[in-house]
Design an enzyme around this catalytic site. Structure first.
Site, mmCIF file in Angstrom:
data_model
loop_
_atom_site.group_PDB
_atom_site.id
_atom_site.type_symbol
_atom_site.label_atom_id
_atom_site.label_comp_id
_atom_site.label_asym_id
_atom_site.label_seq_id
_atom_site.Cartn_x
_atom_site.Cartn_y
_atom_site.Cartn_z
ATOM 1 N N ASP A 67 0.811 -1.217 0.000
ATOM 2 C CA ASP A 67 0.000 0.000 0.000
ATOM 3 C C ASP A 67 0.848 1.272 0.000
ATOM 4 O O ASP A 67 2.075 1.221 0.174
ATOM 5 C CB ASP A 67 -0.954 -0.006 1.214
ATOM 6 C CG ASP A 67 -0.277 -0.441 2.518
ATOM 7 O OD1 ASP A 67 0.975 -0.406 2.587
ATOM 8 O OD2 ASP A 67 -0.982 -0.807 3.463
ATOM 9 N N ASP A 136 -7.380 -2.450 13.780
ATOM 10 C CA ASP A 136 -8.773 -2.786 13.462
ATOM 11 C C ASP A 136 -8.878 -4.064 12.621
ATOM 12 O O ASP A 136 -9.916 -4.357 12.054
ATOM 13 C CB ASP A 136 -9.457 -1.606 12.747
ATOM 14 C CG ASP A 136 -8.792 -1.262 11.410
ATOM 15 O OD1 ASP A 136 -7.790 -1.926 11.037
ATOM 16 O OD2 ASP A 136 -9.268 -0.327 10.737
ATOM 17 N N HIS A 138 -7.066 -4.801 9.905
ATOM 18 C CA HIS A 138 -6.812 -4.678 8.462
ATOM 19 C C HIS A 138 -5.502 -5.347 8.051
ATOM 20 O O HIS A 138 -4.575 -5.474 8.836
ATOM 21 C CB HIS A 138 -6.854 -3.219 7.992
ATOM 22 C CG HIS A 138 -5.746 -2.336 8.447
ATOM 23 N ND1 HIS A 138 -5.925 -1.007 8.769
ATOM 24 C CD2 HIS A 138 -4.411 -2.560 8.611
ATOM 25 C CE1 HIS A 138 -4.769 -0.472 9.102
ATOM 26 N NE2 HIS A 138 -3.834 -1.390 9.020
ATOM 27 N N GLU A 143 -9.594 -1.786 5.138
ATOM 28 C CA GLU A 143 -10.340 -1.436 6.332
ATOM 29 C C GLU A 143 -11.631 -2.252 6.422
ATOM 30 O O GLU A 143 -12.010 -2.908 5.446
ATOM 31 C CB GLU A 143 -10.646 0.069 6.288
ATOM 32 C CG GLU A 143 -9.398 0.945 6.227
ATOM 33 C CD GLU A 143 -8.628 0.995 7.546
ATOM 34 O OE1 GLU A 143 -8.480 -0.048 8.209
ATOM 35 O OE2 GLU A 143 -8.150 2.084 7.919
HETATM 36 C C1 GLP Z 1 -0.171 0.023 8.526
HETATM 37 C C2 GLP Z 1 0.005 -0.832 7.275
HETATM 38 C C3 GLP Z 1 -0.299 -2.289 7.567
HETATM 39 C C4 GLP Z 1 0.422 -2.738 8.833
HETATM 40 C C5 GLP Z 1 -0.032 -1.894 9.995
HETATM 41 C C6 GLP Z 1 0.539 -2.353 11.331
HETATM 42 O O1 GLP Z 1 -1.504 0.327 8.771
HETATM 43 N N1 GLP Z 1 -0.828 -0.400 6.199
HETATM 44 O O2 GLP Z 1 0.120 -3.061 6.462
HETATM 45 O O3 GLP Z 1 0.143 -4.086 9.072
HETATM 46 O O4 GLP Z 1 0.378 -0.564 9.695
HETATM 47 O O5 GLP Z 1 1.472 -1.471 11.824
HETATM 48 P P1 GLP Z 1 2.376 -1.683 13.107
HETATM 49 O O6 GLP Z 1 3.351 -2.738 12.772
HETATM 50 O O7 GLP Z 1 2.998 -0.344 13.293
HETATM 51 O O8 GLP Z 1 1.463 -2.080 14.217
#
Ligand code: GLP
Length: 263
Positions: A67, A136, A138, A143
């Site tokens: 993304d 959440d 995802h 989402e």
């Molecule tokens: C972002 C990314 C996700 C990732 C998430 C978790 O939202 N789009 O792909 O899994 O962060 O982040 P963290 O590792 O900081 O908890």
């Protein structure tokens, strides 16, 4: 789906690094799907170390990130392109022309998403997709209510995601409210999926994704449909799952995991 529980964040991360390194050694032109977030920073530091100390060779590897924030140019310090350069690509021998992310600064975001899907297809599809999980539930930026067959597209971010990720921006108000993300269907097309989840804050959502019903409210639950998906977690993130003893037995006894017992 398989769940592997390791005692702590370090050993869970090490196991994922080893699996990626083994995948690259057995297929040097691996098409690797990459993720961002705090969880992945430790993993990328370890892969960098494996490149420097053990000669792990990325020269033929091709990568596709999940993304990118809509509206952020690749050289914006908050873009995921910038994150990937900073945490991984600048430190390994990958050819940056083989590293792909959706372009957040594209004029027409919808055609950029369609172009990204085509690129993945042209590369022969993703061999190994790495995933984290958002608070959440995802995966990528899929989402709640993301269609389980969705493809790369623009998604509006939830207040929970904005709260989780905006502290990473110098000015939290600058965090875009939309992102381009591979769809759930795009992710499910990867030949193998590995999700790395660490820390207590992810325990409840991980239990729902793994042991609850498949629902578009928690897009990670769609991974239950994937024929080759491994969730690698530390004890903290595993704490709300009910079948932990079974998962531990798998790592301890299934032949494919024997080679990884010393990690
Ligand atoms: C972002 C990314 C996700 C990732 C998430 C978790 O939202 N789009 O792909 O899994 O962060 O982040 P963290 O590792 O900081 O908890």
């Amino acid at each position: 789906m398989e769940v592997i529980i390791r005692p702590d964040t370090g050993s869970a991360t090490e196991l994922v690094a080893r699996l990626i390194s083994d995948a690259i050694k057995s297929k040097p032109d691996l098409v690797l799907g990459l993720a961002t977030g705090r969880t992945m920073e430790r993993l990328y530091a370890r892969l960098t170390q494996m490149h420097k100390m053990e000669g792990l060779d990325f020269s033929s590897v091709r990568t596709f990130n999940l993304d990118e924030y809509a509206g952020l140019a690749p050289d914006d310090p908050n873009s995921y392109r910038f994150y990937m350069d900073k945490h991984l690509f600048n430190h390994i021998n990958i050819d940056k022309r083989n590293t792909f992310l959706p372009d957040g600064s594209a004029e027409d975001l919808d055609s950029e998403c369609a172009r990204y899907e085509r690129k993945i297809e042209e590369a022969g599809g993703i061999d190994l997709q790495l995933l984290g999980i958002g608070s959440d539930g995802h995966i990528g930026f899929n989402e709640p209510l993301s269609a389980l067959r969705s493809r790369t597209r623009v998604k509006a971010l939830t207040p929970a995601t904005i709260a989780q990720n905006s502290p990473l921006f110098d000015d939290p108000a600058r965090m875009p409210k939309r992102a381009m993300t591979m769809g759930v269907g795009t992710i499910l097309d990867a030949k193998r999926v590995i999700m790395l989840v660490t820390g207590k804050s992810k325990a409840e959502v991980l239990a729902k994704a793994v042991e609850g019903p498949i629902t578009s409210m928690i897009s990670a639950s769609a991974l239950q449909l994937h024929p080759r998906c491994t969730i690698i977690t530390d004890e903290d993130a595993a704490s709300c799952m009910s079948e932990k003893n079974y998962y531990r037995w798998i790592f301890g006894n299934e032949p494919e995991w024997k080679a990884y017992h010393k990690i």
